[in-house]
Design an enzyme around this catalytic site. Structure first.
Site, mmCIF file in Angstrom:
data_model
loop_
_atom_site.group_PDB
_atom_site.id
_atom_site.type_symbol
_atom_site.label_atom_id
_atom_site.label_comp_id
_atom_site.label_asym_id
_atom_site.label_seq_id
_atom_site.Cartn_x
_atom_site.Cartn_y
_atom_site.Cartn_z
ATOM 1 N N GLY A 87 11.287 34.491 -13.792
ATOM 2 C CA GLY A 87 12.183 35.272 -12.852
ATOM 3 C C GLY A 87 12.899 34.603 -11.812
ATOM 4 O O GLY A 87 13.808 35.130 -11.122
ATOM 5 N N THR A 88 12.834 33.145 -12.041
ATOM 6 C CA THR A 88 13.696 32.443 -10.880
ATOM 7 C C THR A 88 15.172 32.726 -11.282
ATOM 8 O O THR A 88 15.606 32.645 -12.308
ATOM 9 C CB THR A 88 13.261 30.881 -11.102
ATOM 10 O OG1 THR A 88 11.917 30.738 -10.884
ATOM 11 C CG2 THR A 88 14.029 30.127 -9.979
ATOM 12 N N THR A 89 16.149 32.788 -10.399
ATOM 13 C CA THR A 89 17.344 33.105 -10.571
ATOM 14 C C THR A 89 18.179 31.906 -10.206
ATOM 15 O O THR A 89 17.534 30.642 -9.789
ATOM 16 C CB THR A 89 17.854 34.391 -9.473
ATOM 17 O OG1 THR A 89 17.538 33.927 -8.352
ATOM 18 C CG2 THR A 89 17.371 35.563 -10.275
ATOM 19 N N SER A 112 14.759 36.955 -16.842
ATOM 20 C CA SER A 112 15.717 38.239 -16.521
ATOM 21 C C SER A 112 15.983 37.963 -14.846
ATOM 22 O O SER A 112 14.866 37.120 -14.197
ATOM 23 C CB SER A 112 14.890 39.550 -16.462
ATOM 24 O OG SER A 112 15.590 40.538 -15.922
ATOM 25 N N PHE A 115 13.256 41.910 -12.923
ATOM 26 C CA PHE A 115 12.265 42.592 -13.919
ATOM 27 C C PHE A 115 11.888 44.007 -13.671
ATOM 28 O O PHE A 115 11.351 44.817 -14.210
ATOM 29 C CB PHE A 115 10.879 41.854 -13.890
ATOM 30 C CG PHE A 115 11.112 40.621 -14.804
ATOM 31 C CD1 PHE A 115 11.015 40.546 -16.186
ATOM 32 C CD2 PHE A 115 11.436 39.307 -14.247
ATOM 33 C CE1 PHE A 115 11.168 39.584 -17.203
ATOM 34 C CE2 PHE A 115 11.624 38.089 -15.138
ATOM 35 C CZ PHE A 115 11.348 38.250 -16.542
ATOM 36 N N HIS A 147 20.331 40.939 0.141
ATOM 37 C CA HIS A 147 19.098 40.385 0.000
ATOM 38 C C HIS A 147 18.578 39.754 1.549
ATOM 39 O O HIS A 147 19.422 39.505 2.339
ATOM 40 C CB HIS A 147 18.996 39.243 -0.978
ATOM 41 C CG HIS A 147 18.989 39.899 -2.315
ATOM 42 N ND1 HIS A 147 20.034 40.263 -3.070
ATOM 43 C CD2 HIS A 147 17.603 39.904 -3.127
ATOM 44 C CE1 HIS A 147 19.562 40.570 -4.149
ATOM 45 N NE2 HIS A 147 18.246 40.647 -4.383
ATOM 46 N N HIS A 148 17.268 39.718 1.586
ATOM 47 C CA HIS A 148 16.777 38.828 2.602
ATOM 48 C C HIS A 148 17.404 37.411 2.963
ATOM 49 O O HIS A 148 18.054 36.712 2.145
ATOM 50 C CB HIS A 148 15.149 38.676 2.542
ATOM 51 C CG HIS A 148 14.917 38.141 1.184
ATOM 52 N ND1 HIS A 148 14.631 36.867 1.068
ATOM 53 C CD2 HIS A 148 14.656 38.488 -0.100
ATOM 54 C CE1 HIS A 148 14.504 36.242 -0.124
ATOM 55 N NE2 HIS A 148 14.359 37.269 -0.792
ATOM 56 N N LYS A 151 16.756 34.070 0.825
ATOM 57 C CA LYS A 151 16.942 34.047 -0.741
ATOM 58 C C LYS A 151 18.097 32.692 -0.831
ATOM 59 O O LYS A 151 19.252 32.717 0.150
ATOM 60 C CB LYS A 151 18.040 35.101 -0.937
ATOM 61 C CG LYS A 151 18.142 35.281 -2.494
ATOM 62 C CD LYS A 151 18.679 36.690 -3.262
ATOM 63 C CE LYS A 151 19.092 36.563 -4.470
ATOM 64 N NZ LYS A 151 18.157 35.859 -5.369
ATOM 65 N N GLY A 157 21.548 37.050 -8.996
ATOM 66 C CA GLY A 157 21.441 37.169 -10.591
ATOM 67 C C GLY A 157 21.675 38.631 -10.822
ATOM 68 O O GLY A 157 22.323 38.781 -11.953
HETATM 69 N N1 LIG Z 1 13.733 38.165 -11.553
HETATM 70 C C1 LIG Z 1 13.338 38.817 -10.631
HETATM 71 O O1 LIG Z 1 12.913 40.032 -10.644
HETATM 72 C C2 LIG Z 1 13.009 38.359 -9.211
HETATM 73 C C3 LIG Z 1 12.800 39.154 -8.126
HETATM 74 C C4 LIG Z 1 12.397 38.525 -7.103
HETATM 75 C C5 LIG Z 1 12.752 37.410 -6.653
HETATM 76 N N2 LIG Z 1 13.323 36.486 -7.846
HETATM 77 C C6 LIG Z 1 13.545 35.027 -7.680
HETATM 78 O O2 LIG Z 1 12.292 34.383 -7.818
HETATM 79 C C7 LIG Z 1 12.472 33.329 -7.265
HETATM 80 C C8 LIG Z 1 11.373 33.008 -6.160
HETATM 81 O O3 LIG Z 1 11.194 34.073 -5.286
HETATM 82 P P1 LIG Z 1 10.329 34.081 -4.070
HETATM 83 O O4 LIG Z 1 10.520 35.115 -3.296
HETATM 84 O O5 LIG Z 1 8.760 34.051 -4.471
HETATM 85 O O6 LIG Z 1 10.607 32.618 -3.442
HETATM 86 P P2 LIG Z 1 9.345 32.001 -2.567
HETATM 87 O O7 LIG Z 1 10.371 30.922 -1.708
HETATM 88 O O8 LIG Z 1 8.571 32.698 -1.579
HETATM 89 O O9 LIG Z 1 8.653 31.329 -3.634
HETATM 90 C C9 LIG Z 1 8.968 30.313 -4.333
HETATM 91 C C10 LIG Z 1 7.730 29.207 -4.522
HETATM 92 O O10 LIG Z 1 7.862 28.260 -5.497
HETATM 93 C C11 LIG Z 1 7.252 26.942 -5.169
HETATM 94 N N3 LIG Z 1 8.099 26.056 -5.953
HETATM 95 C C12 LIG Z 1 9.141 25.139 -5.746
HETATM 96 N N4 LIG Z 1 9.368 24.310 -6.730
HETATM 97 C C13 LIG Z 1 8.348 24.441 -7.537
HETATM 98 C C14 LIG Z 1 7.853 23.642 -8.535
HETATM 99 N N5 LIG Z 1 8.470 22.753 -9.200
HETATM 100 N N6 LIG Z 1 6.742 23.991 -9.246
HETATM 101 C C15 LIG Z 1 5.993 24.897 -8.732
HETATM 102 N N7 LIG Z 1 6.242 25.716 -7.608
HETATM 103 C C16 LIG Z 1 7.554 25.400 -7.064
HETATM 104 C C17 LIG Z 1 7.891 26.982 -3.880
HETATM 105 O O11 LIG Z 1 6.934 25.976 -2.977
HETATM 106 C C18 LIG Z 1 7.583 28.354 -3.275
HETATM 107 O O12 LIG Z 1 5.935 28.691 -2.735
HETATM 108 C C19 LIG Z 1 13.805 33.169 -6.517
HETATM 109 O O13 LIG Z 1 14.723 32.377 -7.371
HETATM 110 C C20 LIG Z 1 13.986 34.399 -6.552
HETATM 111 O O14 LIG Z 1 15.443 34.693 -6.400
HETATM 112 C C21 LIG Z 1 13.573 37.021 -8.956
#
Ligand SMILES: NC(=O)c1ccc[n+]([C@@H]2O[C@H](COP(=O)([O-])OP(=O)(O)OC[C@H]3O[C@@H](n4cnc5c(N)ncnc54)[C@H](O)[C@@H]3O)[C@@H](O)[C@H]2O)c1
Length: 259
Positions: A87-89, A112, A115, A147-148, A151, A157
């Site tokens: 889900g990471t963008t 995606s 999701f 967004h917050h 981000k 994405g």
């Molecule tokens: N696809 C979707 O539906 C959707 C929805 C919400 C957020 N997102 C995306 O998901 C991602 C994460 O969002 P979030 O709100 O949880 O962010 P967040 O910052 O709260 O959490 C991300 C976590 O990943 C950790 N991290 C960084 N590098 C890492 C690695 N190599 N291995 C393991 N962990 C690692 C960080 O320490 C952090 O705890 C962002 O890219 C966000 O844009 C996607």
């Protein structure tokens, strides 16, 4: 399923809650910072991420980390051969590379930018609306998202996918332009703008605007729960379809492959 979560931040925690409520077991939570993760690894040590997943006995992985870490994680995780939901963008430009990795390692990944089931339906509505409205040249079209303020990437994405769907429906828009571009948009340019404020979980609007009136289509997420639930559903369906032979390993999939 036994699920390993890579990235145990806001989304990782929410996915854990949803996965458990949906009857799954979360066998590992892997992060580089979060102290409550079951496995803390050094930033950049992607082999350690893969090792932790392997040792957990997981039969599926959900990755929500950071745009700077996602490619390292996917390069380490996909060759494990487990279904990986990502889900990471912020890595759309590297999709071809990950597609090749899936093929060469017979690994499977579903990515995606959003999701949420509602957003995936919103994409279809937007594409159809853009097609209908493109027959009336007095209506211009633009995309906006909020967004917050935590981000890391912009535009979202999801906004990029919404913009692609607008361009699929309206063939006169062939280029995207972003935020401040200090000139009038050309007729073929689709303006996509972003706002970062407070704690907004995600709002996306498509404007159709004419001299006489305006139509606004908006999807507004109320919380992260929809994304989290959707990512677990995606992993369930991906694993089930591979087991049933209706999807094959060695590919990079999107949510449209499930609907
Ligand atoms: N696809 C979707 O539906 C959707 C929805 C919400 C957020 N997102 C995306 O998901 C991602 C994460 O969002 P979030 O709100 O949880 O962010 P967040 O910052 O709260 O959490 C991300 C976590 O990943 C950790 N991290 C960084 N590098 C890492 C690695 N190599 N291995 C393991 N962990 C690692 C960080 O320490 C952090 O705890 C962002 O890219 C966000 O844009 C996607």
């Amino acid at each position: 399923m036994k699920i390993a979560l890579v990235g145990y931040g806001k989304m990782g925690h929410m996915i854990e809650t949803c996965a458990k409520a949906m009857g799954h077991e979360v066998v590992a939570t892997i992060d580089v910072v979060s102290k409550d993760a079951s496995n803390l690894v050094a930033a950049g040590d992607y082999a350690a991420v893969a090792e932790a997943v392997k040792n957990s006995g997981a039969d599926g992985v959900i990755e929500f980390s950071h745009p700077t870490a996602v490619l390292g994680n996917l390069n380490a995780l996909i060759p494990l051969g487990l279904p990986v939901v990502c889900g990471t963008t912020g890595w759309a430009k590297s999709e071809a590379e990950i597609e090749k990795l899936c093929a060469s390692s017979n690994g499977t990944c579903m990515r995606s930018s959003n999701f949420s089931i509602g957003v995936n339906m919103f994409y279809k509505i937007v594409e159809e609306a853009a097609k209908i409205m493109s027959e009336y040249s007095e209506y211009d079209v633009a995309v906006w998202e909020a967004h917050h303020n935590q981000k890391a990437d912009s535009p979202s994405g999801t906004a990029l996918e919404v913009a692609r769907r607008v361009m699929n429906g309206n063939k006169s828009k062939t280029e995207m332009v972003f935020d401040a571009f200090h000139e009038k948009p050309k007729a073929n340019e689709l303006h996509v703008s972003s706002t970062r404020v407070g704690s907004v979980p995600g709002t996306h609007t498509v404007f159709f605007d004419s001299p006489a009136d305006s139509i606004e289509l908006t999807h507004r997420a109320r919380s992260r729960e929809g994304f989290a639930r959707g990512s677990v559903v995606a992993l369930e369906k991906l694993a089930a379809k591979i087991a049933a032979g209706s999807l094959s390993k060695g590919k990079l999939y999107g949510m449209s492959d499930l609907f």
